[in-house]
Design a protein around this motif. Structure first.
Motif, PDB file in Angstrom:
ATOM      1  N   ALA A 462     -11.713   0.703   5.331  1.00  8.05           N
ATOM      2  CA  ALA A 462     -11.515   2.399   4.832  1.00  8.05           C
ATOM      3  C   ALA A 462     -10.858   3.362   6.231  1.00  8.05           C
ATOM      4  O   ALA A 462     -10.218   3.976   5.880  1.00  8.05           O
ATOM      5  N   ALA A 463     -12.092   2.758   7.022  1.00  6.04           N
ATOM      6  CA  ALA A 463     -11.374   3.134   8.355  1.00  6.04           C
ATOM      7  C   ALA A 463     -10.220   3.556   9.349  1.00  6.04           C
ATOM      8  O   ALA A 463      -9.554   3.865   9.915  1.00  6.04           O
ATOM      9  N   SER A 464      -9.940   1.930   9.257  1.00 13.02           N
ATOM     10  CA  SER A 464      -8.494   1.852  10.057  1.00 13.02           C
ATOM     11  C   SER A 464      -7.360   2.818   8.783  1.00 13.02           C
ATOM     12  O   SER A 464      -6.297   3.159   8.967  1.00 13.02           O
ATOM     13  N   ARG A 465      -7.078   2.768   7.408  1.00 14.28           N
ATOM     14  CA  ARG A 465      -7.000   3.394   6.573  1.00 14.28           C
ATOM     15  C   ARG A 465      -6.834   4.625   6.982  1.00 14.28           C
ATOM     16  O   ARG A 465      -6.160   5.852   7.099  1.00 14.28           O
ATOM     17  N   ALA A 466      -7.809   5.556   7.148  1.00 12.19           N
ATOM     18  CA  ALA A 466      -8.312   6.798   8.146  1.00 12.19           C
ATOM     19  C   ALA A 466      -7.287   7.101   9.141  1.00 12.19           C
ATOM     20  O   ALA A 466      -7.322   8.447   9.494  1.00 12.19           O
TER      21      ALA A 466
END
Length: 490
Positions: A462-466
Motif C-alpha cells: 500500500a505504501a509503494s502504491r501511495a
C-alpha cells in the motif's frame, strides 16, 4: 650469325627480368602504401591517458600523442577493432551485440579508435563481398555502427568520459553532438559533469539549433534518470552554463518526475523571462497528477511570477501554484480570477478549483467566503483533530482521519500529521492512514511511507502504491531505492 632460337631465348630472358623488377616494385609500393595508411590512422586515433587502470582489461593507455608521434598501440588497436567489425566472408554470421562486447573487451586503448570511427575521422570497414581479396561478411557492414555505439556500455565509464573530455576542446560542432550522445549512453554523474562542460564549449549561435538542443536534452535526461544524485549535481552546475542553454536543461529536467525535478525547476525561476516560461511549463508537467510539495523558498519563486504582465508567464505560474496547492498564494490567485484576459481568468479559476476540490464559479466573493471558512476550521478544529490521531480509541482516530481528509486546502500540513500513523499503528488503522495520504496527496508524507516499505505485511504494498501516486516516480518496491530518490528533496 645469330640463330632465331637464340634470339627468342634472349627476349624471353629480358621479359622475365622485367617481370621480376615489376614485382619487386609493386611489393615495395604496397608496403609503402600500407605504412602510409597506418601513419595517417595513427595520427588521427589519439590514445587517452587513464589513471589507475587495472590489468584485467589490458595495459594502461598512453598519454595523448601529438601529430608528430605514432603509437604502435594505436595501430594495433585499429587492427583489433577492424578485425572485430570486419569478419571475413567465411566467418559465422556477425552479431552486433557480440561485436560490442568484444570491442569492450579490448579495453581503454580501443576507445579512441571507436570514437574516431563514429566521428568519421577513421573510415569504418565498408567494403562489400567481392571487392577485395578478403571481403567482409555482408551483414557486418550494417551492424558495425550499432556495435560501436553499443560498445560504449562495455568500456569502463570513467575511461570513455576521460577520452571525450580530452577531445572536446578541439572537437568540431558535429563531433561535440556525437560526444553528447555518447555521454548520455554512459549516464554516470561523471558523464553528466562532462556534458555540462561540453555545453559550456558550444558557441552561443549554435545553442539555438534544434538538433543540438534535442541531443543534449536526450543525453541529460538519460543521466538524470540513471543516477539518483544527478539533479543535485546539476543544480550546482547551473551557474557554469550559458543562459541560452538553460531552457533545454529545463526541458530535460521536465522529462523526469519527483520532488528533485520540481525543486530544480523552481530554482531556475527568476533568471530570465524566457527561461521562466519554459521552467514553469516543465514544472507544471512534473507536478501533474502528483502530490509534490516544495519548500517555502521554491514556492516563493512561483508566487513572484503570478502578477507578471506577460500573460503566458502569469498563466503558467497560476497553473503551477494550483498544482502545488500553495495556500499562501490564494490571495494572489484570487486577484486574477476576474482579469480582463479570459485565459488568465480561466487559469486562476482552474487553480482555485484544484486547490479546493470544489467549483465556486468565477465570482471572487464566493471564494472569499469559502476561504474564510477554511481558515476558521484550521484555527478551531485542526489542533484538536491532530491530537485525536494519537488517541487509544480507534474510533476517534478513524473519525479524525475522515474529517482531515475533507480539507485538501491544507493537505501538506495534514499529511505531516497523519504520516506517523503509517508505520506504528495496527494494520487496519495503518492502511486507512495510507489511503487517506494517497487521497489527500502530498509528498510531505513520504518519510513515513518509505519507512513502511520495510514492513513485511500489507502496508508495504500500500505504501509503494501511495508513493508512486504522490511522486510520479516508478521505482521498485525497495526501501533503499525510494530513500535514495527522495531523501535529499524532503
Amino acid at each position: 650469325m645469330t640463330q632465331p632460337g637464340d634470339k627468342r631465348a634472349r627476349d624471353e630472358a629480358q621479359r622475365a627480368a622485367m617481370r621480376a623488377r615489376r614485382a619487386v616494385r609493386d611489393r615495395v609500393t604496397s608496403v609503402a602504401t600500407v605504412s602510409a595508411v597506418l601513419v595517417i590512422v595513427g595520427l588521427i586515433a589519439l590514445p587517452v591517458a587513464i589513471d589507475n587502470w587495472t590489468p584485467t582489461q589490458g595495459p594502461a593507455p598512453q598519454a595523448a600523442l601529438g601529430p608528430e608521434e605514432l603509437s604502435a598501440d594505436s595501430a594495433e588497436s585499429l587492427r583489433s577493432v577492424t578485425k572485430i567489425l570486419a569478419p571475413g566472408i567465411g566467418a559465422r554470421t556477425p552479431n552486433a551485440t557480440e561485436m560490442a562486447e568484444r570491442l569492450g573487451d579490448l579495453g581503454p586503448s580501443a576507445i579512441p579508435v571507436v570514437v574516431a570511427m563514429l566521428c568519421g575521422h577513421v573510415p569504418a570497414p565498408e567494403f562489400a563481398a567481392g571487392t577485395l581479396d578478403q571481403p567482409i561478411h555482408p551483414l557486418a557492414i550494417a551492424g558495425a555502427q550499432p556495435a560501436m555505439f553499443a560498445s560504449i556500455a562495455h568500456f569502463r565509464p570513467k575511461d570513455v568520459v576521460a577520452h571525450l573530455r580530452l577531445c572536446a576542446p578541439d572537437a568540431t560542432y558535429d563531433d561535440r553532438l556525437l560526444f553528447a550522445r555518447l555521454l548520455g549512453e554512459v549516464g554516470t554523474l561523471d558523464a553528466q559533469s562532462a556534458l555540462i562542460e561540453l555545453l559550456a564549449l558550444i558557441e552561443p549561435i549554435d545553442l539555438t539549433r534544434d538538433r543540438l538542443a534535442n541531443m543534449f536534452e536526450d543525453a541529460l535526461t538519460r543521466c538524470i534518470k540513471n543516477e539518483a544524485g544527478a539533479l543535485k549535481q546539476l543544480s550546482k552546475s547551473l551557474a557554469k552554463l550559458p543562459g541560452a542553454s538553460l531552457p533545454f536543461v529545463a526541458r530535460a529536467v521536465g522529462r523526469t518526475r519527483g520532488p528533485h525535478s520540481a525543486a530544480l525547476l523552481a530554482l531556475m525561476l527568476g533568471k530570465s523571462p524566457d527561461l521562466d516560461v519554459v521552467a514553469l511549463v516543465e514544472l507544471a508537467r512534473v507536478t501533474e497528477s502528483s502530490g509534490i510539495a516544495l519548500n517555502e523558498t521554491a514556492l516563493a519563486s512561483v508566487r513572484r511570477l503570478l502578477d507578471k504582465p506577460d500573460p503566458k508567464l502569469s498563466r503558467a505560474a497560476l497553473t503551477v501554484a494550483g498544482r502545488l496547492c500553495d495556500s499562501e498564494a490564494f490571495g494572489a490567485i484570487l486577484l486574477r480570477l476576474e482579469d480582463p484576459d479570459r485565459l488568465i481568468a480561466a487559469a486562476a479559476h482552474w487553480s482555485l478549483r484544484n486547490m479546493a476540490k470544489v467549483d465556486l464559479g468565477l465570482r471572487s466573493d464566493a471564494w472569499l467566503t469559502w476561504h474564510a471558512e477554511q481558515q476558521t476550521w484550521k484555527a478551531e478544529r485542526y489542533a484538536e483533530l491532530c491530537e485525536k490521531l494519537g488517541s487509544q480509541d480507534s474510533a476517534e482516530v478513524f473519525a479524525a482521519l475522515s474529517e482531515l481528509s475533507l480539507r485538501p486546502f491544507f493537505k501538506h500540513d495534514i499529511a505531516q500529521a497523519i504520516g506517523p500513523l503509517v508505520p506504528d499503528s495496527e494494520m487496519a488503522l495503518a492502511l486507512t492512514a495510507i489511503a487517506a495520504l494517497q487521497r489527500i496527496g502530498s509528498t510531505r508524507a513520504a518519510p513515513w511511507l518509505i519507512e513502511a516499505l520495510q514492513s513485511d505485511d500489507e502496508r508495504q504494498a500500500a505504501a509503494s502504491r501511495a508513493l508512486r501516486s504522490l511522486t510520479g516516480l516508478d521505482l521498485a518496491l525497495d526501501h533503499e531505492a525510494w530513500s535514495t530518490a527522495l531523501s535529499a528533496a524532503l
